[in-house]
Write an enzyme that holds these catalytic residues in place. Sequence first.
Site, PDB file in Angstrom:
ATOM      1  N   HIS A  18      -6.864 -59.594 -14.494  1.00 50.37           N
ATOM      2  CA  HIS A  18      -6.367 -60.031 -13.178  1.00 50.37           C
ATOM      3  C   HIS A  18      -5.354 -59.032 -12.631  1.00 50.37           C
ATOM      4  O   HIS A  18      -5.477 -58.565 -11.480  1.00 50.37           O
ATOM      5  CB  HIS A  18      -5.729 -61.415 -13.313  1.00 50.37           C
ATOM      6  CG  HIS A  18      -5.167 -61.957 -12.044  1.00 50.37           C
ATOM      7  ND1 HIS A  18      -5.841 -62.848 -11.245  1.00 50.37           N
ATOM      8  CD2 HIS A  18      -3.976 -61.727 -11.419  1.00 50.37           C
ATOM      9  CE1 HIS A  18      -5.106 -63.146 -10.181  1.00 50.37           C
ATOM     10  NE2 HIS A  18      -3.959 -62.478 -10.273  1.00 50.37           N
ATOM     11  N   GLU A  19      -4.358 -58.703 -13.452  1.00 52.42           N
ATOM     12  CA  GLU A  19      -3.315 -57.786 -12.984  1.00 52.42           C
ATOM     13  C   GLU A  19      -3.847 -56.365 -12.810  1.00 52.42           C
ATOM     14  O   GLU A  19      -3.398 -55.632 -11.928  1.00 52.42           O
ATOM     15  CB  GLU A  19      -2.127 -57.802 -13.959  1.00 52.42           C
ATOM     16  CG  GLU A  19      -1.457 -59.161 -14.106  1.00 52.42           C
ATOM     17  CD  GLU A  19      -0.972 -59.743 -12.790  1.00 52.42           C
ATOM     18  OE1 GLU A  19      -0.719 -58.954 -11.849  1.00 52.42           O
ATOM     19  OE2 GLU A  19      -0.856 -60.979 -12.691  1.00 52.42           O
ATOM     20  N   HIS A  22      -5.163 -56.035  -9.346  1.00 55.78           N
ATOM     21  CA  HIS A  22      -4.092 -55.739  -8.390  1.00 55.78           C
ATOM     22  C   HIS A  22      -3.682 -54.270  -8.479  1.00 55.78           C
ATOM     23  O   HIS A  22      -3.539 -53.582  -7.458  1.00 55.78           O
ATOM     24  CB  HIS A  22      -2.869 -56.615  -8.676  1.00 55.78           C
ATOM     25  CG  HIS A  22      -3.041 -58.055  -8.315  1.00 55.78           C
ATOM     26  ND1 HIS A  22      -3.536 -58.473  -7.102  1.00 55.78           N
ATOM     27  CD2 HIS A  22      -2.763 -59.201  -9.019  1.00 55.78           C
ATOM     28  CE1 HIS A  22      -3.552 -59.794  -7.058  1.00 55.78           C
ATOM     29  NE2 HIS A  22      -3.098 -60.258  -8.207  1.00 55.78           N
TER      30      HIS A  22
END
Length: 418
Positions: A18-19, A22
């Site tokens: 997920h990170e 980003h």
Amino acid sequence: MQTLIAVIIIFGLIVAIHEWGHLYFAKKMGILCREFAIGFGPKLYSKKKNETLYTIRLFPIGGFVRMAGEDPETVQIKPGYEIGLTFNDQDKVKEIIVNNKAKHPEAKVVSVERIDLEHQLKIDAYGDEEEGLQTYEIDPKADLIVDEERNQIAPWDRQFGSKKPWQKAVAIFAGPFMNFVLAIVLFIGYGFIDGVPVPEVGQVAETSPAEEVGLQNGDTILALDGQEMSDWREVQEYIQNSPDEAIAFSIERDSSVETISITPTAVYHEPWDRDIGQIGIIPERDHGVLLVIQNSFIQTYEVVELIFDVLSLIFTGEFSIDMLAGPVGIYDVTGDVVALGYEMLFLWAGMLSVNIGIVNLLPIPALDGGRLVFIGIEAIRGKPLDPNKEGMAHFVGFALLMLLVLMVTWNDITRLFL
């Protein structure tokens, strides 16, 4: 111990992906990413690569990517303040030393008249009396060293706030998007290990309705009551919805087609609170590459659909906190999954990844979905909202989310242990 290891690996993977979404897309949009962190709290491990500090922190309950511009970027260096400067081969400032200048004897000490670290990247300062007022150009990747803590400066064009709304949206949406990508990959892994059920009889249970009418291993189910069946899901759903009702099975056996009537036994299904039909067969499983990949997308869609079905209960008044699971509940379920076999962890991790992706897209402040709402408002207004007001909204949203997590966790504990 096996459950704990499984939970750490699963959540570590989901959070990291997920990170990373980003981080990767923010960098593609030209945003300086200062830190990529797994967990919160004190640092256990840190390593800087290129412009980003990669850290693992004490509490493994999430993660974050710290983008330039999301926090105050620099200390206030006012006129008259003495700073130290070092230069690169192009005579541009590569280090700006604030305090502890004695530890950098190679630095040139100047008295600041004017400094701009965001737009013009220049320092007007007085050096020796003979030099008078001098202008120094700053390297866009210069470091600001405050009390020996080094941080790269962030020119305005490298800050999150300088980007167009669509660029901001890409950087924010990328996190949940990567959760869906991870889920598809995990479902593919599960499919290659366990195969994809197809409308072909793999095993017939003894004394079952299927055995009583002579259904055999290898029989291919073509249609039920004249309706063609393209995959096992359709077959399973039709049978489950027909308890105690005779179904005409059109099957292919030894290159010939015949019709067999089977009446599914009614079995009470507690989660659905109703009877479902069962005939006592286990489907054959196919490991074909294209089928496995196609099925992974279908599984992802089905999990998304199930989540929205649950969320829709909020509007009908049928929603209950018992439908949610916190860290304790997820830990308990993970233990049950481990007992079923490690291949089931692929399926479970994929479902969790979809859940986290969907939850993060909810239009709640502090979540990615809430940030996307504010970006959408910015696109409509033509200018961003007041950062202080937006920050307060995110703070309140985060506090409410933490309260919900505590409530769900306590509910898990009372349900499992009390």
